[in-house]
Design a protein around this motif. Structure first.
Motif: not given
Lengths: 275, 247
Positions: B150, B168-169, B186
């Motif tokens: 992130s 990742s998000h 993600r």
């Protein structure tokens, strides 16, 4: 040469200081000379959790600024030999720390200690970056909820790009995931992320799961690291974490919801009602 | 253009080491010597995605310039590129007489490219860009083996981006070419950011916040598609983003 371990999370209130205190105490109980440093300048807590707040004379900032020497500033734990605490300053802020100063103190401590635990402040700013900069290994404390996992992910990114090891092109900082405040029952019901969800997202090895436990709050308030409460599940779980860190094989405990008998269904404990 | 020498005899006290290295540079292929047209088009392109061009080193390719042209105002070219935040490094290809002018303007002269793929493609789908100094993928892919976290942003300038881990998000992937994710995607993935309609996104597990190809994007909210999806590719079909499997 000491091994430097940072306890960090990004998010606040997830259990960094509790973990630093318990983990440091656990290593010292195993005979390793250990010092726990509070990097949370201005919001000093470690001394409270470790029950030595009245013994603080000089602090980390004093040593960094060479206003005192290490012998004067280190507080020797009264319960566990081999355990020392270097408290943060309560009256200063994070700018009081410099990279050079911190490096000098860590180098000096390295000569005498086996393990140096750096208790990071929350956030991703200077204090947190300084706490992780010199680390060899990192314990990422995460609660089983989305915002905590997101913040842990962010701090892992910083660890991979802004640590001394990454800047010098050395071997990567070794990362360990510690899931705290885990409630197997709530995870089973889907109120909480489960262990698999968190390890999927963060993709680092799990070093332990600390169950949600009243013992943690009681221990903090009493100024006794929870690992010394050998009867509590949280205390036992932290002992397991220390064991795994030192290379022992230990199965994860307290991660499955207990099947309740008929009596406990009738006489619901207060804890179950509130969680 | 291979890693060459590190002077073996230098002492500890040496102020620097001499090293050879390989870089990915954006190439601007000049089609005409008309500096006004050049300036106009450059400003338009930069305005579309200023961030991607900020302080990017560029090489000006002269191989498509008509042999009859004897003069190019390299000073003006230099000034125009710098005005648009680009950093001109040198020229390559074309006539020797132009090379001397380029040198006089402080530019390096690179040997002409042997590869065919540097030529400006006549892109049927984008007629308005026919005379454009097209920014094309010129190098091999960028490979990332660690998780993309992130807050991290990875840009594969001029080529493909390959991630052999999770994204990742809150992380962002950008590539001039295709994006391949051999893990769970993600975060956001933007392929063909410099306008390549043929770019695609391939991923093992798609669970993305946003996907985009050549400026056409789709947010997660807008999707009626079920997520996550396994083993999919995302491509542009009739100007629409399509999530497809592999036949």
């Amino acid at each position: 040469m000491a091994k430097i371990i940072v306890v960090t999370s990004g998010k606040g209130g997830v259990g960094k200081t509790t973990t630093s205190a318990a983990f440091g105490t656990g290593l010292a109980l195993r005979g390793y000379k250990t010092v726990v440093i509070d990097f949370d300048v201005g919001l000093r807590n470690l001394d409270l959790v470790m029950g030595c707040e009245r013994r603080v004379v000089y602090d980390f900032v004093n040593v960094v600024n060479e206003e005192s020497n290490l012998t004067q500033s280190l507080i020797k734990d009264k319960r566990v030999s081999n355990l020392y605490i270097l408290p943060a300053s309560q009256t200063r802020d994070k700018d009081a720390l410099t990279k050079e100063g911190v490096e000098r103190v860590l180098n000096e401590l390295s000569k005498e200690f086996d393990y140096i635990i750096c208790d990071s402040p929350a956030g991703i700013e200077k204090g947190a970056q300084l706490a992780l900069y010199f680390a060899d290994e990192a314990i990422i404390v995460t609660n089983p909820e989305v915002s905590s996992v997101r913040d842990s992910d962010r701090i892992l990114g910083i660890l991979a790009s802004k640590s001394r090891r990454s800047e010098n092109g050395q071997e990567h900082v070794k990362e360990h995931l510690l899931l705290t405040r885990y409630s197997p029952m709530r995870a089973e019901r889907g109120d909480m992320l489960n262990i698999q969800d968190v390890t999927d997202i963060l993709a680092i090895p799990l070093i332990g799961v600390i169950p949600e436990s009243k013992a943690v709050l009681q221990a903090s308030n009493a100024g006794v690291p929870v690992i010394l409460d050998k009867l509590s599940e949280a205390g036992q779980a932290y002992s397991d974490v220390v064991g795994r860190f030192l290379g022992e094989e230990r199965p994860h405990r307290f991660i499955n919801a207990q099947k309740k008998g008929i009596l406990s269904r009738i006489f619901k404990t207060k804890e179950e009602e509130t969680v | 253009m291979v890693d060459t020498l590190a002077e073996p005899t230098e002492k500890q006290s040496a102020a620097f080491h001499l090293k050879g290295s390989l870089f990915t540079l954006t190439v601007i292929q000049l089609l005409r010597s008309d500096m006004d047209a050049f300036a106009k088009q450059l400003r338009e392109i930069i305005a579309q995605s200023p961030k991607f061009f900020a302080h990017a080193p560029v090489v000006v390719d002269l191989s498509a310039i008509d042999k009859q042209i004897n003069d190019i105002d390299f000073i003006e070219l230099n000034r125009e590129l710098r005005f648009n935040t680009l950093v001109p490094v040198g020229v390559r290809g074309g006539q020797n007489k132009l090379h001397d002018q380029a040198k006089a303007a402080g530019l390096a002269v690179f040997p002409a490219s042997k590869a065919e793929d540097f030529r400006v493609e006549k892109n049927k789908t984008q007629p308005e860009k026919k005379a454009a100094p097209v920014v094309k993928a010129t190098s091999s892919a960028k490979l990332v083996t660690k998780p993309v976290r992130s807050g991290q942003q990875i840009y594969a300038r001029g080529g493909d981006l390959i991630i052999v881990s999770t994204v990742s998000h809150g992380a962002e992937l950008l590539a001039d070419g295709n994006i391949h994710v051999y893990g769970t995607l993600r975060g956001r993935a933007l392929a063909g950011v410099n306008g390549d309609d043929n770019a695609r996104i391939f991923c093992k597990i798609l669970d993305a916040d946003m996907i985009s190809i050549a400026g056409r994007y789709r947010l997660r909210d807008e999707k009626e598609d079920k997520m996550p999806q396994h083993n999919v590719q995302i491509l542009l079909k009739d100007d629409q983003l399509e999530i497809a499997g592999f036949e």
